[in-house]
Design an enzyme around this catalytic site. Structure first.
Site, mmCIF file in Angstrom:
data_model
loop_
_atom_site.group_PDB
_atom_site.id
_atom_site.type_symbol
_atom_site.label_atom_id
_atom_site.label_comp_id
_atom_site.label_asym_id
_atom_site.label_seq_id
_atom_site.Cartn_x
_atom_site.Cartn_y
_atom_site.Cartn_z
ATOM 1 C CG HIS A 111 49.295 35.113 45.654
ATOM 2 N ND1 HIS A 111 48.752 35.217 44.393
ATOM 3 C CD2 HIS A 111 50.407 34.352 45.523
ATOM 4 C CE1 HIS A 111 49.506 34.562 43.550
ATOM 5 N NE2 HIS A 111 50.511 34.028 44.195
ATOM 6 C CD GLU A 112 45.631 31.590 45.869
ATOM 7 O OE1 GLU A 112 44.890 31.019 46.698
ATOM 8 O OE2 GLU A 112 45.202 32.220 44.893
#
Ligand SMILES: Cc1cc2nc3c(=O)[nH]c(=O)nc-3n(C[C@H](O)[C@H](O)[C@H](O)COP(=O)(O)OP(=O)(O)OC[C@H]3O[C@@H](n4cnc5c(N)ncnc54)[C@H](O)[C@@H]3O)c2cc1C
Length: 600
Positions: free
Chosen positions: A441-442
């Site tokens: 994620h990110e």
């Protein structure tokens, strides 16, 4: 505090001896603070983390969020923990005092957050996202949006999310489709689907403020046509009072490998053509505003990864000291008592590797936090620009290095516990599962690598790399004062020069054949990351050696010797990998790029 969540001695070392938190109090912004106030806030954080966050960490993993009668139900303990966090003021730890904040340095606030992340990374997500969401509204929101949302977000009456990802647009945000149609008086009808939205639905707060990326009707294609909108779950008036439900629907919950205490949602905006949002910032500049939040979120991801690694390291260290198994290789007497695991060289190798990964990465994340403080407090434009450059360059490393290597630490922790480590009766397998998210994620690992080599290294004619060279050189010079550190200082000098030489070779090719160079961007991320980590270890070793030279008691001597040993391990076992990786990178090997789909 007990040392299950973090070594308090290490925290003091990092905060006060390496990153010199006390020096920040000489700046007017932090002059009301002192080491005593920093320690008091940290004690409060530790108490809440130990008594309210940690106890339901396992329970929330076993009892994932579920929908009951249309409502999202979370494990027992989550609500009480986040309330205590908000009531103690941690949501606004770094906000100005006249806005009700604690006005803490980001460095100290991140140290506090680290203990919450260690205790329970999933529950901490709700408040972490909310704080970042509030920062975006504070920076880019209109006065009206601030009146509606900011105070409520800062005290935890409202929680926040970031809603970027769509089924067809994950890494490739340029393909996102959610639309925003103006309906006058600055409001828009939002329509579209978002997936994987963390904290997207729950009843932990009165309202949820989604920060949603969407396109205006006349927007240009690609990332230059993306705008940012506040979309509340419940409509909210100018005094922050909650009204009717907005047209945001929970389309489903996602069931994950780890990080299971955080609701991961699929959200439908405007199923009934009645989802109202308001633009934040200017049209088509939404991604830049969101990146403000994502850069912080990326530092937070790095810190989360470190703390999961740290927790596993401490758990496996405790286990290795208690579990008796086997004898020394040259002891043939079956009647002699078995040894604790920690006595075996191979177990010590795995413990030392974990220590080197997690304490090195912890230092890196705190360095990034301190840079944010320096950005806020530096008196000259030049100093501020230097901090900006360093933060820009280091953000992909802060996000990705701990995600990879503190995950490796979690794997080593499982190995030390042997068969027991692989069972759900012991916590280390959960730390690994929780940590596995961080490379995804990110911005995935691959995307961070492209960002580092394709953008950060070459931006402003290499100015960020030049800024990093200055801090690396300063650390080398400081280390060279101590003869015993000479070999490490010189090794770092060689690796850093290798990085710079490789960039020299690749830069012109980035222009002429960028795709071929970027095909190996992950090699650069790995080599650069390891060099940066060696720098964090050289800084720690210098502080430790200086303390030892000044004379210390037996307990502190053991602590500083441990630091020097971990630094030595990193320089002997990990840093040499850099030369091989950079040599391969410079060849621009195309084995994988030339591989054809039909040959798999
Ligand atoms: C638990 C969890 C929580 C999340 N929370 C949020 C949230 O709160 N808000 C939100 O908006 N999103 C959230 N996400 C979404 C997350 O940011 C995306 O999963 C991530 O950006 C990757 O997108 P994707 O899953 O569609 O993978 P894809 O983009 O399909 O990528 C799959 C693989 O292909 C690689 N790849 C893709 N494009 C390229 C390229 N151009 N070059 C090289 N390699 C490439 C990737 O690196 C990856 O390895 C969350 C995801 C998870 C799993």
């Amino acid at each position: 505090m007990n040392d299950n969540l973090i070594s308090r001695r290490d925290l003091d070392f990092q905060l006060y001896e390496v990153h010199n938190a006390s020096s920040l109090t000489s700046h007017p912004r932090y002059s009301e603070h002192s080491r005593e106030t920093f320690d008091a806030v940290f004690e409060t954080a530790s108490r809440i983390a130990e008594t309210l966050f940690e106890p339901h960490n396992r329970l929330a993993d076993e009892q994932e969020p579920k929908v009951v009668d249309g409502r999202v139900v979370l494990a027992k303990g989550v609500q009480e923990a986040v309330r205590a966090y908000c009531d103690a003021g941690f949501l606004s730890a770094t906000a100005d005092e006249d806005e009700g904040g604690m006005q803490l340095p980001v460095l100290v606030a991140q140290a506090c957050l680290s203990v919450f992340r260690s205790a329970n990374v999933a529950t901490t997500s709700y408040v972490g996202l909310t704080a970042s969401n509030a920062n975006v509204i504070e920076k880019f929101g209109s006065e009206l949006q601030k009146a509606r949302y900011l105070e409520a977000l800062r005290c935890g009456r409202f929680f926040g999310t970031m809603a970027l990802t769509e089924p067809q647009a994950g890494s490739g945000l340029s393909d996102l489709k959610t639309s925003a149609t103006p309906i006058g008086d600055g409001r828009y009808l939002i329509k579209g689907q978002k997936v994987f939205i963390s904290g997207g639905d729950h009843e932990l707060s009165e309202n949820i403020v989604h920060l949603v990326l969407a396109r205006l009707p006349d927007a240009p294609p690609g990332v230059k046509g993306i705008s940012l909108f506040t979309v509340p779950k419940f409509h909210t008036d100018e005094q922050g009072r909650v009204g009717e439900r907005n047209d945001v629907a929970l389309a489903g919950l996602i069931h994950k490998c780890g990080w299971r205490g955080t609701t991961s949602t699929m959200l439908s905006f405007g199923e009934n053509d009645a989802c109202v949002g308001e633009m934040v910032g200017r049209p088509n500049e939404g991604l830049a505003c969101m990146f403000h939040m994502m850069n912080e979120a990326r530092i937070a991801v790095g810190m989360g990864a470190v703390m999961l690694g740290y927790r596993g390291y401490l758990a496996s260290l405790r286990y290795a000291r208690e579990r008796l198994q086997g004898r020394a290789p040259d002891n043939k007497d079956p009647l002699s008592p078995p040894l604790p695991l920690v006595a075996h060289a191979d177990v010590r190798r795995m413990l030392l590797a974990q220590k080197a990964y997690v304490e090195g990465a912890y230092s890196l994340c705190l360095y990034a936090a301190r840079l944010v403080d320096e950005q806020r407090t530096s008196e000259s434009d030049g100093e501020r620009a230097e901090c900006n450059l360093l933060l820009e360059l280091l953000t992909p490393v802060v996000k990705s290095w701990p995600s990879q290597w503190c995950l490796e630490a979690n794997s080593l922790a499982i190995q030390i516990l042997g068969g027991y480590g692989y069972t759900r009766e012991f916590p280390v397998e959960q730390f690994w599962r929780d940590n596995r998210l961080n490379m995804i994620h990110e911005g995935t690992h691959g995307i961070q690598a492209l960002d580092l080599l394709g953008r950060k290294v070459v931006m402003k004619d290499g100015a960020a790399l030049a800024a990093m060279q200055r801090v690396v050189t300063a650390a080398i010079d400081e280390a060279l004062v101590h003869t015993v550190l000479e070999h490490m200082a010189k090794s770092l000098q060689v690796s850093w020069q290798d990085v710079m030489d490789s960039v020299q070779v690749l830069r012109p090719r980035l222009k002429s054949d960028g795709e071929a160079v970027l095909a190996n961007a992950h090699l650069f991320l790995e080599a650069f990351g390891h060099t940066v980590l060696a720098w964090t270890w050289l800084r720690q070793a210098t502080v430790a050696q200086r303390a030892l030279d000044g004379g210390v008691d037996a307990v502190n001597e053991a602590f500083y010797r441990g630091k020097l040993q971990a630094a030595q391990w990193f320089f002997r076992w990990e840093l040499p990998k850099v030369a091989t990786q950079l040599a391969l990178l410079r060849t621009m090997d195309d084995s994988h790029r030339a591989m054809r789909d039909e040959w798999f």
